[in-house]
Every structure is written in C-alpha cells, then in structure tokens.
Write an enzyme that holds these catalytic residues in place. Structure first.
Site, PDB file in Angstrom:
ATOM      1  N   TRP A 208       0.863  -1.185   0.000  1.00 20.75           N
ATOM      2  CA  TRP A 208       0.000   0.000   0.000  1.00 20.75           C
ATOM      3  C   TRP A 208       0.906   1.245   0.000  1.00 20.75           C
ATOM      4  CZ3 TRP A 208      -5.475  -0.897   0.741  1.00 20.75           C
ATOM      5  CH2 TRP A 208      -6.249   0.269   0.776  1.00 20.75           C
TER       6      TRP A 208
ATOM      7  N   PHE B 278      -1.321  -3.198   7.892  1.00 19.28           N
ATOM      8  CA  PHE B 278      -1.894  -4.056   8.934  1.00 19.28           C
ATOM      9  C   PHE B 278      -1.268  -5.454   8.883  1.00 19.28           C
ATOM     10  CE2 PHE B 278      -5.025  -6.844  10.911  1.00 19.28           C
ATOM     11  CZ  PHE B 278      -5.267  -6.160  12.091  1.00 19.28           C
TER      12      PHE B 278
ATOM     13  N   ILE C 154      -1.245   6.814   5.562  1.00 19.79           N
ATOM     14  CA  ILE C 154      -1.532   8.243   5.354  1.00 19.79           C
ATOM     15  C   ILE C 154      -2.957   8.534   5.821  1.00 19.79           C
ATOM     16  CG2 ILE C 154      -1.673  10.097   3.656  1.00 19.79           C
ATOM     17  CD1 ILE C 154       0.377   8.613   1.968  1.00 19.79           C
TER      18      ILE C 154
ATOM     19  N   HIS D  81      -9.171   5.316   9.827  1.00 17.85           N
ATOM     20  CA  HIS D  81      -8.488   4.052   9.544  1.00 17.85           C
ATOM     21  C   HIS D  81      -7.015   4.109   9.923  1.00 17.85           C
ATOM     22  CE1 HIS D  81      -7.261   6.273   5.937  1.00 17.85           C
ATOM     23  NE2 HIS D  81      -6.216   5.473   5.953  1.00 17.85           N
TER      24      HIS D  81
ATOM     25  N   ARG E 196       9.924  11.979   3.933  1.00 15.11           N
ATOM     26  CA  ARG E 196      10.534  11.033   4.878  1.00 15.11           C
ATOM     27  C   ARG E 196      10.920   9.696   4.244  1.00 15.11           C
ATOM     28  NH1 ARG E 196       7.470  14.664   6.896  1.00 15.11           N
ATOM     29  NH2 ARG E 196       7.667  15.448   9.047  1.00 15.11           N
TER      30      ARG E 196
HETATM   31  N1  RBF Z   1      -2.525   0.265   4.364  1.00 18.61           N
HETATM   32  C1  RBF Z   1      -1.392   1.006   4.400  1.00 18.61           C
HETATM   33  O1  RBF Z   1      -0.304   0.454   4.470  1.00 18.61           O
HETATM   34  N2  RBF Z   1      -1.455   2.369   4.346  1.00 18.61           N
HETATM   35  C2  RBF Z   1      -2.624   3.048   4.286  1.00 18.61           C
HETATM   36  O2  RBF Z   1      -2.602   4.290   4.250  1.00 18.61           O
HETATM   37  C3  RBF Z   1      -3.810   2.292   4.247  1.00 18.61           C
HETATM   38  N3  RBF Z   1      -4.989   2.922   4.179  1.00 18.61           N
HETATM   39  C4  RBF Z   1      -6.138   2.187   4.194  1.00 18.61           C
HETATM   40  C5  RBF Z   1      -7.374   2.845   4.147  1.00 18.61           C
HETATM   41  C6  RBF Z   1      -8.552   2.122   4.189  1.00 18.61           C
HETATM   42  C7  RBF Z   1      -9.856   2.853   4.171  1.00 18.61           C
HETATM   43  C8  RBF Z   1      -8.501   0.700   4.250  1.00 18.61           C
HETATM   44  C9  RBF Z   1      -9.763  -0.093   4.308  1.00 18.61           C
HETATM   45  C10 RBF Z   1      -7.282   0.052   4.264  1.00 18.61           C
HETATM   46  C11 RBF Z   1      -6.085   0.786   4.241  1.00 18.61           C
HETATM   47  N4  RBF Z   1      -4.851   0.134   4.250  1.00 18.61           N
HETATM   48  C12 RBF Z   1      -3.706   0.875   4.283  1.00 18.61           C
HETATM   49  C13 RBF Z   1      -4.747  -1.328   4.128  1.00 18.61           C
HETATM   50  C14 RBF Z   1      -4.674  -2.082   5.444  1.00 18.61           C
HETATM   51  O3  RBF Z   1      -3.374  -1.968   6.011  1.00 18.61           O
HETATM   52  C15 RBF Z   1      -4.975  -3.583   5.170  1.00 18.61           C
HETATM   53  O4  RBF Z   1      -4.089  -4.058   4.187  1.00 18.61           O
HETATM   54  C16 RBF Z   1      -6.388  -3.807   4.702  1.00 18.61           C
HETATM   55  O5  RBF Z   1      -7.315  -3.177   5.540  1.00 18.61           O
HETATM   56  C17 RBF Z   1      -6.684  -5.310   4.625  1.00 18.61           C
HETATM   57  O6  RBF Z   1      -7.920  -5.513   4.065  1.00 18.61           O
END
Ligand code: RBF
Length: 158
Positions: free
Chosen positions: A31, A66, A91, A97, A136
């Site tokens: 991500w 996550f 971010i 979230h 960063r």
């Molecule tokens: N994962 C990140 O590593 N960075 C993020 O900024 C990020 N933003 C997310 C925003 C939303 C609304 C959702 C639902 C997930 C986001 N995730 C982000 C993914 C999260 O870490 C994880 O992979 C998922 O929620 C798994 O379904």
C-alpha cells in the site's frame, strides 16, 4: 523529537563491525508502494553499506501495513533470522483508519519483539499527507527506511 527537527539519515553513533554474518529480514507493505519501495531501497542500501551480505537480506512483501504484524511474526519466529524491519506508510484520510492501523501495528510489533526476544523495528511512516511521506522516504527529512536499518543494526550489536 519531531522529524522536522531531525534528519532521519543523521545518526549519533558509529556502528561497530560485529554485525557481519547476521541475517536480517525486511517486510514491506505494498500500500502506498512508491513510498514503501523507497523505504525498502533505503533500508537495503544501508544494510549492504554496513557489511550485511546481500544473501543474508530476505525481503517479503505484504498487501498493507496491517499485515506487517503477520509478516513480521512469520519472519521473527525463524531461528535463522536475527532481526526484522517492518516498513509501511499509513496516510491519514477522511476516516480514522490510519489510527486503527498504526496503533495495531505498533502494538503487534511490540508483542512480537518480546515474544521472540529479537529486534523487530517499527519502520512505519504515519503521515498527514503524501508530501510528508515523500519528505521522509528519501526527501528533505531523509529516509525512514535507512533509519530503521540503522536501528536494527544498533540493536543487533547489543
Ligand atoms: N494500508 C497502508 O499500508 N497504508 C494506508 O494508508 C492504508 N490505508 C487504508 C485505508 C482504508 C480505508 C482501508 C480499508 C485500508 C487501508 N490500508 C492501508 C490497508 C490495510 O493496512 C490492510 O491491508 C487492509 O485493511 C486489509 O484488508
């Protein structure tokens, strides 16, 4: 100290030479991939420059920050791996979230580092916007990936 006041690539101590032969792993989130790739490049470059052999650097990719928890747990439990660097970029958006993910990662990684008694480094950018993340990850404030690699090597010296 806020990153604004400290460049992430300026380190207070020199590393000793006794990290050679150590095996380290990097787990990196896909991500915000442009940012996390720059973090990973910064970390890998610093490890190589510090004497870690390329064959002793294992990199795995996971979908989002996550999943850094599960990825780090998999790597930390391996006896051949001395330490783990977890890299991601969360971010802030319109919802909360970012807080849920960042808090879970911080909590998860601290449990793993204690469970396996080896360093698991929190290389997670938690920024208000993309520009702060760019600053960063090789921009004007240095590279969090480089700083995470330095931190891991400091911990492996102990
Ligand atoms: N994962 C990140 O590593 N960075 C993020 O900024 C990020 N933003 C997310 C925003 C939303 C609304 C959702 C639902 C997930 C986001 N995730 C982000 C993914 C999260 O870490 C994880 O992979 C998922 O929620 C798994 O379904």
């Amino acid at each position: 100290m806020a990153t604004e006041l400290k460049n992430l690539n300026e380190f207070s101590k020199n590393l000793s030479n006794n990290v050679k032969g150590k095996k380290v792993a990097i787990v990196v989130a896909e991500w915000n991939e442009d940012i996390t790739k720059a973090l990973c490049d910064g970390a890998k470059e610093f490890l190589l420059k510090s004497g870690i052999w390329e064959s002793n650097i294992e990199i795995i990719e996971i979908p989002g920050s996550f999943e850094l928890i599960y990825g780090s747990n998999l790597l930390a439990q391996r006896e051949d791996i001395d330490g783990v660097i977890a890299l991601g970029c969360v971010i802030k958006g319109e919802t909360k979230h970012d807080e849920y993910i960042s808090n879970a990662v911080a909590q998860g990684l601290s449990e793993i580092t204690i469970k396996y008694n080896k360093p698991v480094i929190f290389g997670l950018l938690t920024t208000n916007n993309l520009q702060q993340a760019k600053d960063r990850s090789g921009g004007k404030h240095g590279n969090k990936g480089t700083e995470a690699a330095y931190t891991l090597l400091r911990m492996l010296e102990l």
